[in-house]
Design an enzyme around this catalytic site. Structure first.
Site, PDB file in Angstrom:
ATOM      1  CG  ASP A 109      25.733 -36.808 -15.521  1.00  0.00           C
ATOM      2  OD1 ASP A 109      24.628 -36.220 -15.964  1.00  0.00           O
ATOM      3  OD2 ASP A 109      26.273 -37.799 -15.567  1.00  0.00           O
ATOM      4  CG  HIS A 150      24.820 -37.791 -20.816  1.00  0.00           C
ATOM      5  ND1 HIS A 150      25.672 -37.370 -20.201  1.00  0.00           N
ATOM      6  CD2 HIS A 150      23.911 -38.072 -19.845  1.00  0.00           C
ATOM      7  CE1 HIS A 150      25.687 -37.114 -18.869  1.00  0.00           C
ATOM      8  NE2 HIS A 150      24.374 -37.795 -18.418  1.00  0.00           N
ATOM      9  NE  ARG A 153      17.694 -46.424 -21.023  1.00  0.00           N
ATOM     10  CZ  ARG A 153      18.157 -45.272 -20.509  1.00  0.00           C
ATOM     11  NH1 ARG A 153      17.540 -44.150 -20.438  1.00  0.00           N
ATOM     12  NH2 ARG A 153      19.332 -45.547 -20.219  1.00  0.00           N
TER      13      ARG A 153
HETATM   14  C1  GA4 Z   1      21.646 -33.701 -14.060  1.00  0.00           C
HETATM   15  C2  GA4 Z   1      22.303 -34.891 -13.459  1.00  0.00           C
HETATM   16  C3  GA4 Z   1      21.363 -35.373 -12.230  1.00  0.00           C
HETATM   17  O1  GA4 Z   1      20.486 -36.094 -12.514  1.00  0.00           O
HETATM   18  C4  GA4 Z   1      20.936 -34.294 -11.216  1.00  0.00           C
HETATM   19  C5  GA4 Z   1      20.215 -33.225 -12.083  1.00  0.00           C
HETATM   20  C6  GA4 Z   1      19.404 -32.046 -11.290  1.00  0.00           C
HETATM   21  C7  GA4 Z   1      18.238 -32.325 -11.025  1.00  0.00           C
HETATM   22  O2  GA4 Z   1      17.489 -32.933 -11.758  1.00  0.00           O
HETATM   23  O3  GA4 Z   1      17.665 -31.909 -10.148  1.00  0.00           O
HETATM   24  C8  GA4 Z   1      19.541 -31.089 -12.480  1.00  0.00           C
HETATM   25  C9  GA4 Z   1      20.623 -31.520 -13.572  1.00  0.00           C
HETATM   26  C10 GA4 Z   1      21.153 -32.558 -12.997  1.00  0.00           C
HETATM   27  C11 GA4 Z   1      21.581 -30.169 -14.137  1.00  0.00           C
HETATM   28  C12 GA4 Z   1      21.221 -28.895 -14.016  1.00  0.00           C
HETATM   29  C13 GA4 Z   1      20.010 -28.743 -13.057  1.00  0.00           C
HETATM   30  C14 GA4 Z   1      20.279 -29.756 -11.853  1.00  0.00           C
HETATM   31  C15 GA4 Z   1      18.288 -30.418 -13.140  1.00  0.00           C
HETATM   32  C16 GA4 Z   1      18.636 -29.152 -13.439  1.00  0.00           C
HETATM   33  C17 GA4 Z   1      17.930 -28.589 -14.505  1.00  0.00           C
HETATM   34  C18 GA4 Z   1      20.191 -34.661  -9.964  1.00  0.00           C
HETATM   35  C19 GA4 Z   1      22.057 -33.266 -11.025  1.00  0.00           C
HETATM   36  O4  GA4 Z   1      22.963 -33.088  -9.922  1.00  0.00           O
HETATM   37  O5  GA4 Z   1      22.201 -32.406 -12.201  1.00  0.00           O
END
Ligand code: GA4
Length: 332
Positions: free
Chosen positions: A209, A264, A274
């Protein structure tokens, strides 16, 4: 590097280890020690006696399931045009990542945008948006309490050094509801059907994250797995009465690498839907991300160059889900 793939993954080790459980009703110094130990060893822990009212959690869960059970044509009305917020199905981010998941993404620090989005999500938008706001406020408070305990135990005199970033009105925090419908045997290709594999697929691929701290609650269905070592996955036992807390990339940087932002993923299963509800506490875009001097020592010199959250976010969205972005900001 492993990128998100909707296909089953076979040759991996699954280790049944339990995450540390931290009872927030114990004495502050005891709790703070347990939290810091868990963040150093696992980057993940569960909290009990967290103080978030059960009715706030239940209303958010009911609102989420209410939306995801709608016909696809109605859910599509909540797709936002040019930003990551709103409804999404299977596509994750903007660079081709996919998973067996549908989701709703909210700008957690912007009540106006939550109200606007609620109009496309619910027949009772004002009830829906107040449910989202109540849940967001409650989990943000929990995140701040945990961040302040961390700062205390790390010996940082300004104990609000982390929490003030997510309390800031301009904080870029997000709330995400992820819904993983069950994948039945009929959904699997022939070669998968004939194997003894349990037909689990990747719902949300391996990643860390990007933000400061994640507060995650899921219903009583398994799916979350963490990886402390490449290719070895630890399943997290679901418990709807606890929150699962994990360190994000920014907190790894702000603790100068003492805490780990651990990779993760979420797997689907063949029997029950889920739903997870994740609050990602983030700094304001203009905030400078730098470790406080108290966590930088001659034995542990500063590992990362200072950067803004805007820079980090840009890097995050320019890369695929499974890529490691924190390395781009490491000093040589
Ligand atoms: C992963 C954690 C959160 O869900 C999120 C995701 C974001 C998205 O879905 O828009 C990201 C992902 C997340 C990390 C890399 C980038 C951005 C999708 C993606 C391929 C909302 C976040 O902040 O980062």
């Amino acid at each position: 590097m492993v990128l998100a793939s909707p296909n089953p993954i076979r040759s991996e080790k699954i280790l049944p280890i339990e995450l540390p459980i931290v009872d927030l009703s114990l004495e502050k110094p005891v709790v703070a020690k347990l939290i810091v130990k868990a963040c150093e060893e696992f980057g993940f822990f569960k909290v009990i006696n967290h103080g978030v009212p059960q009715d706030i959690i239940a209303s958010m869960e009911e609102a989420g399931f209410g939306f995801f059970s709608k016909p696809m044509a109605q859910k599509r009305e909540a797709i936002a045009a040019n930003n990551p917020f709103g409804y999404g199905c299977k596509n994750i981010g903007f660079n081709g990542d996919v998973g067996e998941v549908e989701y709703l993404l909210f700008n957690a620090s912007n009540p106006l945008s939550i109200s606007q989005m609620s109009k496309d999500i619910s027949n009772d938008p004002s009830k829906f948006s107040s449910t989202v706001r109540a849940y967001t406020e409650a989990v943000r408070e929990l995140a701040c309490e945990i961040l302040e305990l961390m700062a205390e135990e790390l010996g940082v005199p300004d104990t609000s050094v982390f929490s003030k970033l997510i309390r800031n009105l301009d904080s870029d925090s997000v709330l995400r509801l992820n819904h993983y419908p069950p994948i039945t045997i009929r959904d699997c290709k022939d070669r998968d059907r004939s194997s003894s594999y349990n037909h689990s697929k990747v719902g949300f691929g391996e990643h860390s994250d990007p933000q400061i701290l994640t507060i995650l609650r899921s219903n009583d269905v398994p799916g979350l797995q963490i990886s402390l070592q490449d290719g070895v996955w630890i399943p997290v036992t679901p418990d709807p009465f606890t929150f699962c807390v994990n360190v994000g990339d920014v907190l790894e940087v702000m603790t100068n690498g003492r805490f780990s932002s651990v990779r993760h993923r979420a797997m689907t299963n063949s029997s029950k839907p889920r739903m997870s509800m994740a609050y990602f506490g983030a700094p304001p875009l203009h905030a400078c991300i730098v470790a406080p001097p108290d966590v930088v020592t001659p034995q542990r010199p500063s590992l990362y160059r200072p950067f803004t959250w805007a820079e980090y976010k840009k890097a995050t969205y320019s890369l695929r889900l499974g890529e490691t972005r924190i390395g781009l900001f490491r000093k040589c």
